[in-house]
Design a protein around this motif. Sequence first.
Motif, PDB file in Angstrom:
ATOM      1  N   GLU A  84     -46.301  16.973  32.675  1.00 27.08           N
ATOM      2  CA  GLU A  84     -45.182  16.328  32.002  1.00 27.08           C
ATOM      3  C   GLU A  84     -43.904  16.573  32.801  1.00 27.08           C
ATOM      4  O   GLU A  84     -43.595  17.709  33.142  1.00 27.08           O
ATOM      5  CB  GLU A  84     -45.029  16.901  30.591  1.00 27.08           C
ATOM      6  CG  GLU A  84     -43.878  16.367  29.794  1.00 27.08           C
ATOM      7  CD  GLU A  84     -44.079  14.947  29.319  1.00 27.08           C
ATOM      8  OE1 GLU A  84     -43.075  14.267  29.060  1.00 27.08           O
ATOM      9  OE2 GLU A  84     -45.235  14.492  29.214  1.00 27.08           O
ATOM     10  N   ARG A 140     -44.386  17.699  24.130  1.00 26.16           N
ATOM     11  CA  ARG A 140     -44.742  16.336  24.576  1.00 26.16           C
ATOM     12  C   ARG A 140     -46.091  16.352  25.291  1.00 26.16           C
ATOM     13  O   ARG A 140     -46.941  15.495  25.061  1.00 26.16           O
ATOM     14  CB  ARG A 140     -43.664  15.773  25.504  1.00 26.16           C
ATOM     15  CG  ARG A 140     -42.393  15.369  24.822  1.00 26.16           C
ATOM     16  CD  ARG A 140     -41.476  14.571  25.742  1.00 26.16           C
ATOM     17  NE  ARG A 140     -41.227  15.191  27.036  1.00 26.16           N
ATOM     18  CZ  ARG A 140     -40.240  16.048  27.293  1.00 26.16           C
ATOM     19  NH1 ARG A 140     -39.410  16.414  26.340  1.00 26.16           N
ATOM     20  NH2 ARG A 140     -40.088  16.551  28.501  1.00 26.16           N
ATOM     21  N   HIS A 196     -48.848  17.029  22.756  1.00 22.78           N
ATOM     22  CA  HIS A 196     -48.790  16.154  21.574  1.00 22.78           C
ATOM     23  C   HIS A 196     -48.773  17.002  20.299  1.00 22.78           C
ATOM     24  O   HIS A 196     -49.576  16.819  19.390  1.00 22.78           O
ATOM     25  CB  HIS A 196     -49.955  15.165  21.549  1.00 22.78           C
ATOM     26  CG  HIS A 196     -50.077  14.371  22.798  1.00 22.78           C
ATOM     27  ND1 HIS A 196     -49.193  13.377  23.147  1.00 22.78           N
ATOM     28  CD2 HIS A 196     -50.963  14.449  23.819  1.00 22.78           C
ATOM     29  CE1 HIS A 196     -49.534  12.857  24.308  1.00 22.78           C
ATOM     30  NE2 HIS A 196     -50.603  13.503  24.747  1.00 22.78           N
TER      31      HIS A 196
END
Length: 124
Positions: free
Chosen positions: A113, A47, A50
């Motif tokens: 994140e 995440r 990406h």
Amino acid sequence: MRAQLTSVLLISTLLGCSAQSQEPTPKLQHARLTEPQSELIAQGIARLMHSKPIAVANDAFINSSVLVTDSMSVVDAQGNPMMGKQLTMPERFELLIKNSMCFVRHLDSKATEPLPLVKCRPID
């Protein structure tokens, strides 16, 4: 009348500011996992970057708050690695905690994140 109103607003503002908590805002601290959670770490890194999930060792973030991964190889149309096309340095990540929430941070970009399902503890 206007001077009195200004004085009342100024005093209210000052009292409001001094009534706020004087405790420092908790900062992100370096952390380690409490148990192996390589799949959740791989998902969080994917995440963050990406990208597709990468392979993460079972002992990642167990003994250290830093993880160094091999950089992604350049691949051809069939997904085979192309020899001599490795142009990037390994990626580095760190595991952090704030309150009880764990985070993974990319050391180069500082992108962070949250990892809500990961269980970690601060490094003493």
